[in-house]
Design an enzyme around this catalytic site. Structure first.
Site, PDB file in Angstrom:
ATOM      1  N   TYR A 196       0.820  -1.214   0.000  1.00 41.77           N
ATOM      2  CA  TYR A 196       0.000   0.000   0.000  1.00 41.77           C
ATOM      3  C   TYR A 196       0.856   1.268   0.000  1.00 41.77           C
ATOM      4  CZ  TYR A 196      -3.714  -3.200   1.637  1.00 41.77           C
ATOM      5  OH  TYR A 196      -4.603  -4.233   1.792  1.00 41.77           O
TER       6      TYR A 196
ATOM      7  N   HIS B 293       0.498 -11.623   2.003  1.00 42.39           N
ATOM      8  CA  HIS B 293      -0.551 -10.828   1.347  1.00 42.39           C
ATOM      9  C   HIS B 293      -1.260 -11.615   0.241  1.00 42.39           C
ATOM     10  CE1 HIS B 293      -1.585  -6.404   0.108  1.00 42.39           C
ATOM     11  NE2 HIS B 293      -2.637  -7.201   0.021  1.00 42.39           N
TER      12      HIS B 293
END
Length: 272
Positions: free
Chosen positions: A47, A105
């Site tokens: 991110y 992730h």
């Protein structure tokens, strides 16, 4: 706020997702969420916002013991040395001494899962992370992690909302007493325009999005991390906790089509 207990940690069922939040706007969003009472913040190295989140956490003065912070290692960094480097960088950017929950992730087809989870478990043994888990894992991958390797998986974070059936993964997780953390819990805004959810919302003086969120949070073993950058949206998500859905509401929601997957990148696994 109810919490989920898993692998020695206590995770608030409602958290703040931060995907696509950047810079000062991200810092302001996290600061406002913490001021409103959020204590579960979700981020990831991909991110590129761990630094503003770390600044917000530090500025908030919320006691560290009250906070739950999740971050994630990207699927291109799953070699042991790469995991350690990514973890060190995340810890520094977040200005923390310890991560509450560290997730893979996305799965990688080239990953050596034994080496991946051994590396993560060593971070846990060193008390640098309190718990480890996964995201976007299928039932087959969960079997590898939990049954074959014996990794202490604290959660599987996957896309889950009223428009997507995840019963196969849910049943697998429930059998292993592993919570599900729902990302995209509002189907990237699609729930807001749904006439059935809107009708249920009117009955409860609530929005369609609040109904969709409460439906998730009513389920045992489920947490949700809606992204909300504005204080009004953050408060609206908190207010969803006040809704009481009845059996008729749940039947109408169960009858909705459940084939809408919002997140499906080219490197995604073959979904169950």
């Amino acid at each position: 706020m109810d919490n989920l207990r898993t692998q020695g940690i206590s995770m608030p069922k409602l958290g703040l997702g931060t995907f696509r939040m950047q810079g000062d706007a991200c810092r302001a969003a996290v600061e406002s969420a913490l001021a409103l009472g959020y204590r579960h913040i979700d981020t990831a190295e991909m991110y590129a916002n761990e630094e503003p989140i770390g600044a917000a956490l530090e500025a908030s003065r919320v006691p560290r013991s009250e906070l739950h912070v999740t971050t994630k290692v990207w699927h291109e960094n799953l070699a042991p040395d790469a995991i350690r480097r990514a973890f060190d960088a995340s810890l520094t950017k977040l200005r923390l001494d310890q991560i509450d929950l560290y997730l893979v992730h996305w799965p990688s087809r080239s990953a050596n899962w034994g080496a991946v989870f051994e590396t993560l478990m060593r971070l846990k043994e060193a008390k640098r992370v309190r718990a480890i888990g996964v995201a976007n894992f299928t039932t087959a991958l969960l079997k590898t992690a939990v049954e074959d390797i014996g990794a202490p998986i604290a959660c599987n974070q996957i896309e889950y909302h009223v428009m997507l059936d995840q019963s196969k993964v849910l049943n697998c997780l429930a059998a292993k007493s592993i919570p599900l953390v729902a990302y995209c819990p509002l189907a990237q805004g699609r729930v807001a325009a749904d006439p059935v959810l809107t009708e249920i919302g009117k009955k409860h003086d609530a929005t369609a999005a609040q109904v969709a969120l409460k439906w998730l949070l009513d389920q045992p073993g489920i947490a949700a991390i809606p992204k909300a950058s504005r204080p009004e949206s953050q408060q609206a998500n908190l207010d969803a906790l006040k809704i009481t859905l009845d059996e008729g509401d749940r039947k109408k929601i169960a009858a909705l089509p459940k084939d809408k997957r919002c997140v499906n990148p080219g490197f995604a696994p073959d979904w169950d």
